[in-house]
Design a protein around this motif. Structure first.
Motif, PDB file in Angstrom:
ATOM      1  N   ARG A   1       1.007  -1.301   0.434  1.00  0.00           N
ATOM      2  CA  ARG A   1       0.205   0.259   0.393  1.00  0.00           C
ATOM      3  C   ARG A   1       0.793   1.191   0.176  1.00  0.00           C
ATOM      4  NH1 ARG A   1      -3.870  -2.213   5.084  1.00  0.00           N
ATOM      5  NH2 ARG A   1      -4.521  -4.270   3.556  1.00  0.00           N
ATOM      6  N   LEU A   2       2.385   1.357   0.743  1.00  0.00           N
ATOM      7  CA  LEU A   2       2.579   2.491   0.950  1.00  0.00           C
ATOM      8  C   LEU A   2       3.472   2.553  -1.101  1.00  0.00           C
ATOM      9  CD1 LEU A   2       4.427   1.637   4.069  1.00  0.00           C
ATOM     10  CD2 LEU A   2       2.654   3.104   3.419  1.00  0.00           C
ATOM     11  N   GLU A   3       3.717   1.582  -1.439  1.00  0.00           N
ATOM     12  CA  GLU A   3       3.942   1.642  -2.702  1.00  0.00           C
ATOM     13  C   GLU A   3       3.730   2.064  -4.213  1.00  0.00           C
ATOM     14  OE1 GLU A   3       5.705  -1.999  -3.924  1.00  0.00           O
ATOM     15  OE2 GLU A   3       7.519  -2.245  -2.224  1.00  0.00           O
ATOM     16  N   LEU A   4       2.052   1.788  -3.403  1.00  0.00           N
ATOM     17  CA  LEU A   4       1.119   2.004  -4.280  1.00  0.00           C
ATOM     18  C   LEU A   4       1.162   3.547  -3.929  1.00  0.00           C
ATOM     19  CD1 LEU A   4      -1.342   1.441  -6.458  1.00  0.00           C
ATOM     20  CD2 LEU A   4      -2.523   1.196  -4.437  1.00  0.00           C
ATOM     21  N   CYS A   5       1.271   4.335  -2.739  1.00  0.00           N
ATOM     22  CA  CYS A   5       0.974   5.647  -2.686  1.00  0.00           C
ATOM     23  C   CYS A   5       2.006   6.214  -3.429  1.00  0.00           C
ATOM     24  CB  CYS A   5       0.214   6.285  -0.832  1.00  0.00           C
ATOM     25  SG  CYS A   5       0.130   7.146  -0.453  1.00  0.00           S
ATOM     26  N   ASN A   6       2.937   5.758  -2.642  1.00  0.00           N
ATOM     27  CA  ASN A   6       4.137   6.594  -3.856  1.00  0.00           C
ATOM     28  C   ASN A   6       4.147   7.273  -5.150  1.00  0.00           C
ATOM     29  OD1 ASN A   6       5.541   7.191  -1.378  1.00  0.00           O
ATOM     30  ND2 ASN A   6       6.147   5.732  -1.311  1.00  0.00           N
ATOM     31  N   ILE A   7       3.495   6.125  -5.743  1.00  0.00           N
ATOM     32  CA  ILE A   7       3.158   6.618  -7.326  1.00  0.00           C
ATOM     33  C   ILE A   7       2.220   8.102  -7.203  1.00  0.00           C
ATOM     34  CG2 ILE A   7       1.639   6.146  -9.009  1.00  0.00           C
ATOM     35  CD1 ILE A   7       2.072   2.968  -8.410  1.00  0.00           C
ATOM     36  N   ARG A   8       2.845   9.468  -7.824  1.00  0.00           N
ATOM     37  CA  ARG A   8       2.625  10.795  -8.039  1.00  0.00           C
ATOM     38  C   ARG A   8       1.716  10.755  -8.727  1.00  0.00           C
ATOM     39  NH1 ARG A   8       7.725  14.782  -6.703  1.00  0.00           N
ATOM     40  NH2 ARG A   8       8.219  13.903  -4.809  1.00  0.00           N
ATOM     41  N   SER A   9       1.569  10.401  -9.912  1.00  0.00           N
ATOM     42  CA  SER A   9       0.853  10.599 -10.750  1.00  0.00           C
ATOM     43  C   SER A   9      -0.285   9.639 -10.706  1.00  0.00           C
ATOM     44  CB  SER A   9       0.880   9.692 -12.431  1.00  0.00           C
ATOM     45  OG  SER A   9       0.111   9.623 -13.347  1.00  0.00           O
ATOM     46  N   ALA A  10      -1.985  10.655 -10.544  1.00  0.00           N
ATOM     47  CA  ALA A  10      -2.940   9.946 -10.078  1.00  0.00           C
ATOM     48  C   ALA A  10      -2.985   8.569 -11.291  1.00  0.00           C
ATOM     49  CB  ALA A  10      -4.144  10.896 -10.490  1.00  0.00           C
ATOM     50  N   ARG A  11      -2.883   8.761 -12.322  1.00  0.00           N
ATOM     51  CA  ARG A  11      -3.560   7.727 -13.649  1.00  0.00           C
ATOM     52  C   ARG A  11      -2.689   6.560 -12.886  1.00  0.00           C
ATOM     53  NH1 ARG A  11      -1.338   5.856 -18.520  1.00  0.00           N
ATOM     54  NH2 ARG A  11      -3.145   5.635 -20.121  1.00  0.00           N
ATOM     55  N   ASP A  12      -1.144   6.627 -13.221  1.00  0.00           N
ATOM     56  CA  ASP A  12      -1.002   5.724 -12.710  1.00  0.00           C
ATOM     57  C   ASP A  12      -1.040   4.846 -11.439  1.00  0.00           C
ATOM     58  OD1 ASP A  12       1.038   5.642 -14.866  1.00  0.00           O
ATOM     59  OD2 ASP A  12       2.230   7.039 -14.061  1.00  0.00           O
ATOM     60  N   ARG A  13      -1.155   5.289 -10.199  1.00  0.00           N
ATOM     61  CA  ARG A  13      -1.761   4.541  -9.321  1.00  0.00           C
ATOM     62  C   ARG A  13      -3.576   4.447  -9.645  1.00  0.00           C
ATOM     63  NH1 ARG A  13      -2.389   8.981  -3.713  1.00  0.00           N
ATOM     64  NH2 ARG A  13      -0.401   9.445  -4.319  1.00  0.00           N
ATOM     65  N   VAL A  14      -3.784   5.002 -10.208  1.00  0.00           N
ATOM     66  CA  VAL A  14      -5.653   3.915 -10.294  1.00  0.00           C
ATOM     67  C   VAL A  14      -4.587   2.907 -11.226  1.00  0.00           C
ATOM     68  CG1 VAL A  14      -7.438   4.672 -11.392  1.00  0.00           C
ATOM     69  CG2 VAL A  14      -6.375   6.192 -10.638  1.00  0.00           C
ATOM     70  N   LEU A  15      -3.943   2.835 -12.130  1.00  0.00           N
ATOM     71  CA  LEU A  15      -3.859   1.633 -12.834  1.00  0.00           C
ATOM     72  C   LEU A  15      -3.305   0.487 -12.173  1.00  0.00           C
ATOM     73  CD1 LEU A  15      -2.906   2.987 -16.057  1.00  0.00           C
ATOM     74  CD2 LEU A  15      -4.639   1.251 -16.012  1.00  0.00           C
ATOM     75  N   ALA A  16      -2.250   0.942 -10.826  1.00  0.00           N
ATOM     76  CA  ALA A  16      -1.920   0.439 -10.433  1.00  0.00           C
ATOM     77  C   ALA A  16      -2.421  -0.831  -9.507  1.00  0.00           C
ATOM     78  CB  ALA A  16      -0.691   0.803  -9.386  1.00  0.00           C
ATOM     79  N   CYS A  17      -3.675   0.112  -8.865  1.00  0.00           N
ATOM     80  CA  CYS A  17      -4.438   0.051  -7.715  1.00  0.00           C
ATOM     81  C   CYS A  17      -5.195  -1.496  -8.538  1.00  0.00           C
ATOM     82  CB  CYS A  17      -5.228   0.797  -7.322  1.00  0.00           C
ATOM     83  SG  CYS A  17      -6.656   0.516  -6.427  1.00  0.00           S
TER      84      CYS A  17
END
Length: 236
Positions: free
Chosen positions: A163-179
């Motif tokens: 979860r912390l790794e996910l939160c460190n993704i700055r781009s909202a687009r990339d974070r949503v895709l990773a989620c």
């Protein structure tokens, strides 16, 4: 039950430091996703725990414990939500985690003298309480269950790291895709069991940003969606 501590406190009795701005601070991404967690069902499967546990009803806004209180129990949630927060020196509220039905919380209490945050009921909640001293003693006498319990805690730590790794993704687009990739099954399908605004909160985004990002991904043909069901079509 006589002799057992009652944890919940009336919000009217909360100390002044417990009130700044209420408990509506931004969430950090240490919240639940569809990944490995130490769940109440897994925890409750240990038969020897039945003699230790007791249940308490907590009303919305009641404090279960404060930062600095003696750490005397571990908790699981049958129903409702418990918000874990810290109050900063400037009066702002740092949201650490929202524990939901089926989750345990305050596991660190087993090896800590005090609690390191405040716990407040985010909704009417039924909480199962496992007294620390009794639980530790029971684990000493059930070594196989203790090993299983350690494994569950290890998985919990791994989940938090993810979860912390996910939160460190700055781009909202990339974070949503990773989620979405984390939550998808082998066919790329995601069926969320909660409102999308809750998923947005889980990954540290406002629901407006989350909805806009989903709409953009849908326009790009990367996902197809219908309400809480999302299908990964193509990830670029």
């Amino acid at each position: 039950m006589a002799g057992r501590p009652r944890f919940a406190r009336s919000p009217g009795l909360a100390r002044s430091r417990d009130r700044p701005g209420g408990c509506h601070g931004d969430h950090v991404c240490t919240q639940r996703l569809a990944m490995i967690d130490l769940t109440f069902a897994q925890f409750a499967e240990f038969s020897f725990l039945k003699d230790l546990e007791y249940t308490q009803q907590v009303n919305t806004g009641q404090m279960l414990f404060h930062k600095g209180d003696p750490a005397i129990a571990l908790f699981a949630i049958k129903t409702g939500r418990i918000r874990l927060v810290r109050y900063l020196q400037d009066g702002s509220v740092l949201g650490l985690h929202i524990a939901r039905a089926g989750e345990t919380f305050a596991e660190a209490a087993l090896f800590s003298e005090v609690y390191h945050c405040d716990a407040i009921a985010d909704s009417p909640s039924q909480v199962v309480i496992y007294p620390k001293s009794s639980l530790i003693d029971a684990l000493r006498h059930h070594p196989e269950s203790a090993l299983h319990f350690m494994a569950l805690l290890t998985h919990h730590v791994q989940s938090l790291r993810t979860r912390l790794e996910l939160c460190n993704i700055r781009s909202a687009r990339d974070r949503v895709l990773a989620c979405l990739s984390l939550c998808a099954d082998s066919q790329g399908a995601i069926a969320f069991d909660r409102a999308l605004k809750d998923i947005a909160s889980d990954i540290g985004l406002t629901h407006e940003v989350f909805y806009r990002t989903l709409s953009q991904l849908e326009k790009e043909g990367i996902i197809a969606r219908k309400r809480r069901f999302i299908q990964l079509v193509e990830v670029q």
